[in-house]
Design a protein around this motif. Structure first.
Motif, PDB file in Angstrom:
ATOM      1  N   ILE A 116       0.870  -1.173   0.000  1.00 59.40           N
ATOM      2  CA  ILE A 116       0.000   0.000   0.000  1.00 59.40           C
ATOM      3  C   ILE A 116       0.910   1.227   0.000  1.00 59.40           C
ATOM      4  CG2 ILE A 116      -1.823   1.247   1.208  1.00 59.40           C
ATOM      5  CD1 ILE A 116      -2.652  -1.382   2.503  1.00 59.40           C
ATOM      6  N   ARG A 120      -1.060   2.080   5.539  1.00 62.70           N
ATOM      7  CA  ARG A 120      -2.390   1.829   6.091  1.00 62.70           C
ATOM      8  C   ARG A 120      -2.932   3.088   6.752  1.00 62.70           C
ATOM      9  NH1 ARG A 120      -4.304  -3.376   6.262  1.00 62.70           N
ATOM     10  NH2 ARG A 120      -2.817  -5.017   5.628  1.00 62.70           N
ATOM     11  N   SER A 121      -4.204   3.350   6.487  1.00 65.02           N
ATOM     12  CA  SER A 121      -4.817   4.588   6.976  1.00 65.02           C
ATOM     13  C   SER A 121      -5.360   4.461   8.392  1.00 65.02           C
ATOM     14  CB  SER A 121      -5.963   4.993   6.042  1.00 65.02           C
ATOM     15  OG  SER A 121      -6.994   4.018   6.084  1.00 65.02           O
ATOM     16  N   SER A 124     -11.127   1.581   7.645  1.00 65.83           N
ATOM     17  CA  SER A 124     -11.446   0.502   6.715  1.00 65.83           C
ATOM     18  C   SER A 124     -12.826   0.716   6.121  1.00 65.83           C
ATOM     19  CB  SER A 124     -11.373  -0.857   7.417  1.00 65.83           C
ATOM     20  OG  SER A 124     -12.293  -0.907   8.488  1.00 65.83           O
ATOM     21  N   GLU A 296      -0.245  -6.587  -0.437  1.00 57.12           N
ATOM     22  CA  GLU A 296      -0.571  -6.214   0.929  1.00 57.12           C
ATOM     23  C   GLU A 296      -2.025  -5.764   1.020  1.00 57.12           C
ATOM     24  OE1 GLU A 296       0.887  -3.078   4.424  1.00 57.12           O
ATOM     25  OE2 GLU A 296       1.385  -2.726   2.315  1.00 57.12           O
ATOM     26  N   GLY A 297      -2.725  -6.268   2.015  1.00 55.05           N
ATOM     27  CA  GLY A 297      -4.100  -5.836   2.278  1.00 55.05           C
ATOM     28  C   GLY A 297      -5.163  -6.552   1.483  1.00 55.05           C
ATOM     29  N   ASP A 308      -8.490  -1.861   4.026  1.00 54.59           N
ATOM     30  CA  ASP A 308      -8.005  -0.540   4.401  1.00 54.59           C
ATOM     31  C   ASP A 308      -8.443   0.490   3.363  1.00 54.59           C
ATOM     32  OD1 ASP A 308      -5.884   0.913   6.273  1.00 54.59           O
ATOM     33  OD2 ASP A 308      -5.588   1.628   4.209  1.00 54.59           O
ATOM     34  N   TRP A 311      -5.908   1.239   0.680  1.00 48.60           N
ATOM     35  CA  TRP A 311      -5.827   0.138  -0.283  1.00 48.60           C
ATOM     36  C   TRP A 311      -6.969   0.231  -1.291  1.00 48.60           C
ATOM     37  CZ3 TRP A 311      -9.085  -3.669  -1.908  1.00 48.60           C
ATOM     38  CH2 TRP A 311      -8.534  -4.732  -2.654  1.00 48.60           C
TER      39      TRP A 311
END
Length: 339
Positions: A116, A120-121, A124, A296-297, A308, A311
């Motif tokens: 990402i 990651r933030s 979600s 990822e994710g 996420d 993502w």
């Protein structure tokens, strides 16, 4: 009296000579004095030994039942099918599956895991509902067992039998056959549910052309815009629906051979089933790679159902914009329920 005794002894001697010599004459080679039955037997053996595909002759007998095809003992098409099943099919399966594994290994070593980019933030967004995840895992779980048990039919006696021994391999293959026959039905049911649930999101459109032109973001640093399913996922979806449909039709004919339309039709459906299966297995290996270690994710979508937000924006920006504009979903902290 003397003459009569001498005559009796001579007669007995001649009778004994004939009795001893008779078996020797009976055991003379048929080539010296061939009979009709020996000639027919020799022709039968020659016909059975005609093993070159396409050059053998159909060997038939007389029957008293209505099914005329039941009188065929051997035919060239059967020999051609055997050659394909025990030779060409092995090469197709090995090239498709091992080739895909090799390509993914090279891709991973060169490209690495797709991360990402924005990180990651901490928030979600709900991507798949509980029902969507259920039909995915039901179909996927059945497919994995079907794939392994099916590959056992083609490659098991060469790979597994020498390792486990003939007895253990036979028992394992028997249970694999049961699993293959019975799990085919929930697999087919899953295909129907998947089609009804996701077909509206997998209709090709202009965004797919842009996605393919940019390589799906897998090469380079720019992620092309995409809706709920990007062009790559649509390709996987239609591969599963079309390929799974062909496996279902051919599999039903193989489960119920009387409905297939004869031996030649059964051989055709057997080839279709095997070729489509190994090609679909290769495609699913790529799908599993991208959905697990490759990106990822991505695994979150089919585990928790939530992905996420960063993502989602990178890989499905148009879908996120559409959901937020409609107010159907609001970004929320990871682990908290979506509205």
């Amino acid at each position: 009296m003397r003459f009569s005794l001498r005559s009796l002894v001579a007669a007995l001697a001649v009778a004994m000579a004939v009795f001893v010599a008779a078996p020797a004459f009976a055991q003379q080679p048929t080539s010296v004095n061939p009979t009709a039955s020996s000639v027919q037997e020799r022709q039968l053996l020659q016909a059975l030994q005609a093993g070159t595909p396409g050059q053998g002759t159909t060997l038939s007998g007389r029957i008293t039942i209505p099914d005329a095809g039941a009188g065929n003992l051997i035919q060239p098409q059967g020999q051609a099918w055997r050659t394909f099943h025990q030779g060409t099919m092995h090469w197709i399966g090995a090239i498709a599956i091992l080739g895909m594994l090799a390509a993914l290994t090279v891709f991973y070593l060169v490209r690495g895991r797709i991360m990402i980019e924005a990180g990651r933030s901490g928030a979600s967004i709900l991507r798949f509902s509980t029902f969507e995840r259920f039909i995915h895992w039901m179909t996927a779980g059945c497919f994995i067992i079907l794939a392994l048990s099916g590959l056992n039919v083609t490659f098991g006696k060469f790979i597994l039998a020498p390792v486990f021994g003939e007895g253990a391999f036979a028992a394992m293959s028997q249970w694999a056959k049961y699993a293959h026959n019975y799990l085919a039905w929930p697999f087919m049911l899953g295909l129907v549910f998947m089609f009804v649930t996701w077909v509206i999101h997998n209709i090709p459109d202009s965004t797919d052309i842009v996605w393919f032109k940019k390589g799906g973001g897998l090469v380079g640093g720019e992620h092309p815009p995409a809706k709920k399913f990007n062009a790559g996922q649509k390709l996987i979806f239609w591969s599963v629906i079309v390929g799974g449909g062909m496996l279902s039709v051919s599999g039903v004919y193989m489960l119920f051979p009387a409905s297939a339309g004869g031996v030649l039709a059964m051989q055709f459906w057997n080839i279709v089933h095997g070729v489509v299966a190994v090609l679909l297995i290769a495609a699913m290996i790529a799908h599993i790679y991208i959905g697990s270690i490759g990106m990822e994710g991505a695994a979150d979508a089919m585990t928790s159902g939530e992905v996420d937000l960063n993502w989602a924006k990178e890989h499905h920006s148009l879908w996120v914009e559409e959901k937020l504009a409609r107010g159907a979903v609001h970004p929320h902290a990871a682990g908290q329920p979506a509205e």
